[in-house]
Write a protein that holds these residues in place. Structure first.
Motif, PDB file in Angstrom:
ATOM      1  N   LEU A 127       0.798  -1.229   0.000  1.00 34.74           N
ATOM      2  CA  LEU A 127       0.000   0.000   0.000  1.00 34.74           C
ATOM      3  C   LEU A 127       0.832   1.281   0.000  1.00 34.74           C
ATOM      4  CD1 LEU A 127      -2.951  -0.937   2.391  1.00 34.74           C
ATOM      5  CD2 LEU A 127      -2.778  -1.173  -0.083  1.00 34.74           C
ATOM      6  N   PRO A 128       1.848   1.429   0.859  1.00 37.96           N
ATOM      7  CA  PRO A 128       2.621   2.685   0.828  1.00 37.96           C
ATOM      8  C   PRO A 128       3.242   2.968  -0.532  1.00 37.96           C
ATOM      9  CG  PRO A 128       3.127   1.428   2.816  1.00 37.96           C
ATOM     10  CD  PRO A 128       2.320   0.534   1.934  1.00 37.96           C
ATOM     11  N   TYR A 129       3.610   1.923  -1.256  1.00 34.71           N
ATOM     12  CA  TYR A 129       4.209   2.116  -2.579  1.00 34.71           C
ATOM     13  C   TYR A 129       3.154   2.531  -3.600  1.00 34.71           C
ATOM     14  CZ  TYR A 129       8.174  -0.203  -0.405  1.00 34.71           C
ATOM     15  OH  TYR A 129       9.217  -0.513   0.434  1.00 34.71           O
ATOM     16  N   LEU A 130       1.933   2.002  -3.476  1.00 36.41           N
ATOM     17  CA  LEU A 130       0.850   2.450  -4.350  1.00 36.41           C
ATOM     18  C   LEU A 130       0.573   3.935  -4.154  1.00 36.41           C
ATOM     19  CD1 LEU A 130      -1.747  -0.475  -4.124  1.00 36.41           C
ATOM     20  CD2 LEU A 130      -0.469   0.233  -6.142  1.00 36.41           C
ATOM     21  N   TYR A 131       0.524   4.362  -2.894  1.00 38.82           N
ATOM     22  CA  TYR A 131       0.275   5.783  -2.616  1.00 38.82           C
ATOM     23  C   TYR A 131       1.413   6.654  -3.136  1.00 38.82           C
ATOM     24  CZ  TYR A 131      -3.299   3.970   0.577  1.00 38.82           C
ATOM     25  OH  TYR A 131      -4.380   3.333   1.106  1.00 38.82           O
ATOM     26  N   GLU A 132       2.660   6.190  -2.983  1.00 40.90           N
ATOM     27  CA  GLU A 132       3.788   6.979  -3.483  1.00 40.90           C
ATOM     28  C   GLU A 132       3.742   7.074  -5.004  1.00 40.90           C
ATOM     29  OE1 GLU A 132       8.257   7.318  -2.090  1.00 40.90           O
ATOM     30  OE2 GLU A 132       8.026   5.573  -3.398  1.00 40.90           O
ATOM     31  N   ASN A 133       3.317   6.009  -5.671  1.00 40.20           N
ATOM     32  CA  ASN A 133       3.165   6.056  -7.122  1.00 40.20           C
ATOM     33  C   ASN A 133       2.126   7.090  -7.537  1.00 40.20           C
ATOM     34  OD1 ASN A 133       5.010   4.392  -8.423  1.00 40.20           O
ATOM     35  ND2 ASN A 133       3.818   2.537  -8.051  1.00 40.20           N
ATOM     36  N   ASN A 134       1.009   7.143  -6.800  1.00 44.54           N
ATOM     37  CA  ASN A 134      -0.013   8.155  -7.091  1.00 44.54           C
ATOM     38  C   ASN A 134       0.560   9.557  -6.961  1.00 44.54           C
ATOM     39  OD1 ASN A 134      -1.893   6.102  -7.377  1.00 44.54           O
ATOM     40  ND2 ASN A 134      -2.724   6.327  -5.320  1.00 44.54           N
ATOM     41  N   LEU A 135       1.316   9.786  -5.895  1.00 43.54           N
ATOM     42  CA  LEU A 135       1.909  11.098  -5.665  1.00 43.54           C
ATOM     43  C   LEU A 135       2.918  11.439  -6.757  1.00 43.54           C
ATOM     44  CD1 LEU A 135       2.198  13.542  -3.752  1.00 43.54           C
ATOM     45  CD2 LEU A 135       4.006  12.274  -2.559  1.00 43.54           C
ATOM     46  N   ARG A 136       3.689  10.447  -7.178  1.00 44.14           N
ATOM     47  CA  ARG A 136       4.701  10.682  -8.220  1.00 44.14           C
ATOM     48  C   ARG A 136       4.035  11.092  -9.539  1.00 44.14           C
ATOM     49  NH1 ARG A 136       8.542   8.218 -11.739  1.00 44.14           N
ATOM     50  NH2 ARG A 136      10.683   8.789 -11.174  1.00 44.14           N
TER      51      ARG A 136
END
Length: 464
Positions: free
Chosen positions: A333-342
């Motif tokens: 999950l944290p990586y999915l959110y970081e991808n969205n932010l990127r």
């Protein structure tokens, strides 16, 4: 044969774009008139815990606590002990706790199966009788489809509002903390309204069950009452007057939102954003903004508004698993959110370069970030438990307090809160400052590829 539509179709109904509804300007919304000195921003989780325990000890008439959960850990037991002691000192004290039905009846994610927090509630009921009544609220048939995400602790005429639930990390019981926002508002009318909502729309529902008593029905047995509760909540609202503001007063409007259409809280949130003239500050713990919010932010940037968005670094996410520890799927999950932010930062690179869009990553050691809400210009603010994501937008039962401050009496408090948060935050210069997915741990890269292959990453963003 069941007449219910299949699971994908039921998911689509709850997550498709929302119907249009008339947006009521903030100046026309009903509100309580509150003196600014009766609104206090608490400076952290330790102050929040201290205020909660102090108010419980001093309570004379009523205590109504509404949260996602009250955990079976040291902090949760400390609060239950305080509630029981308050009732023993004053047997006429009315004490009610409302938590999510599903969350209370399971163990922690990744831990061994258990009866959940409900076992602790029954233990305390055995020791203290009917002193503390604990209700489980099932707003959906399954936790996947939505939970009770209302927030707010009412103690006599005080409202203690935060997005935090009750456990060790939210109440910084053992040093480590999960940061949220914390406000205390002293106003009898506001407190009455929030208590009335809980008692009328929750306690009186046949779907809402005492968790501190046996036997507990199965969720299947409650399906018809849950459907009725869901229909009721889609039209529920707080009882709020059109109070006249005196010089210096702050207008406080409690808002509730449930479902993808005619959602009062969602409408107010979009109205606030659209009304911005110069400046917007957004707090969200999980960067997964609903499409409607992203669209409004694009319009604001187009007309020159300055936008600050603060999120937690992926290492400050509740579900982050350090690379040296065994990987579990929840750690994606944290990586999915970081991808969205990127992606968002890449799409708005020009606005970031000229300082019109400021993206802030919060990180403080091993602590985590759970802030939500809005600051609009110098006049309006929303304090809420709403995560500003599609799940909050369509599935969970949410609430918030809209503060309209025409005399700018709360500006100093808001600015102090914002300055304190930036002490542990870093402004991103460019989307390249975020980790490239090619450099993620191998397990994360593999799982992301599998999800993208069948486009399940998009569905996950709808549910998270």
């Amino acid at each position: 044969m069941s007449s219910r539509p299949p699971l994908p179709q039921r998911l689509a109904r709850r997550l498709l774009p929302f119907s249009r509804s008339r947006k009521q300007p903030a100046q026309e919304m009903p509100a309580f008139a509150v003196r600014p000195e009766d609104i206090q921003t608490l400076d952290g989780p330790a102050s929040f815990r201290s205020a909660l325990l102090t108010l419980i000890k001093q309570a004379r008439r009523r205590i109504v606590l509404v949260a996602l959960y009250l955990q079976d850990d040291d902090a949760g037991r400390e609060v239950l002990e305080a509630l029981a002691a308050a009732h023993k000192a004053n047997p006429t004290l009315d004490i009610e706790v409302y938590v999510d039905w599903h969350r209370a009846r399971r163990g922690l994610i990744g831990k061994a199966a258990s009866e959940g927090n409900a076992a602790m509630y029954r233990e305390y009921a055995t020791q203290h009788g009917d002193a503390v009544k604990v209700y489980g609220v099932p707003v959906q048939n399954r936790e996947l489809f939505g939970v009770l995400h209302l927030k707010g602790f009412v103690i006599d005429d005080d409202v203690l509002y935060s997005g935090a639930s009750i456990n060790d990390v939210y109440l910084v019981k053992h040093g480590r903390y999960r940061l949220d926002r914390y406000h205390r508002i002293h106003h009898a009318g506001l407190a009455d309204s929030m208590v009335r909502f809980a008692k009328h729309h929750l306690a009186e529902s046949e779907a809402v069950t005492r968790l501190d008593q046996r036997p507990l029905p199965s969720t299947r047995d409650l399906q018809a009452p849950i459907r009725h509760l869901r229909r009721t909540l889609q039209h529920a609202h707080y009882t709020t007057p059109h109070a006249a503001l005196k010089e210096g007063d702050v207008a406080v409007t409690p808002l509730v939102g449930f479902g993808r259409s005619a959602n009062q809280l969602n409408d107010a949130l979009l109205m606030l954003l659209r009304s911005a003239q110069k400046r917007v500050v957004i707090f969200t713990p999980y960067f997964n903004l609903p499409r409607q919010v992203r669209a409004v932010l694009g319009h604001l940037l187009g007309r020159g508004c300055v936008i600050d968005i603060m999120v937690g670094d992926k290492t400050a996410n509740d579900f982050y698993i350090p690379p040296e520890e065994p990987f579990r799927k929840i750690g994606l999950l944290p990586y999915l959110y970081e991808n969205n932010l990127r992606r968002f930062a890449r799409n708005h690179r020009a606005h970031m370069l000229r300082g019109q869009l400021n993206l802030w990553l919060w990180r403080d050691g091993g602590n985590s970030y759970h802030l939500k809400g809005l600051l609009i210009d110098d006049e309006m603010a929303l304090i809420t438990g709403n995560n500003l994501n599609p799940r909050a937008w369509a599935l969970d039962l949410e609430n918030g307090l809209l503060l309209r401050d025409p005399s700018h009496r709360l500006t100093a408090q808001h600015e102090a809160e914002w300055a304190a948060l930036r002490r542990h935050a870093t402004r991103l210069d460019d989307y390249h400052a975020l980790d490239n997915p090619r450099h993620y741990p191998a397990d994360v890269r593999t799982l992301l590829r599998r999800l993208r292959r069948v486009r399940l990453d998009r569905l996950l963003n709808r549910l998270l």
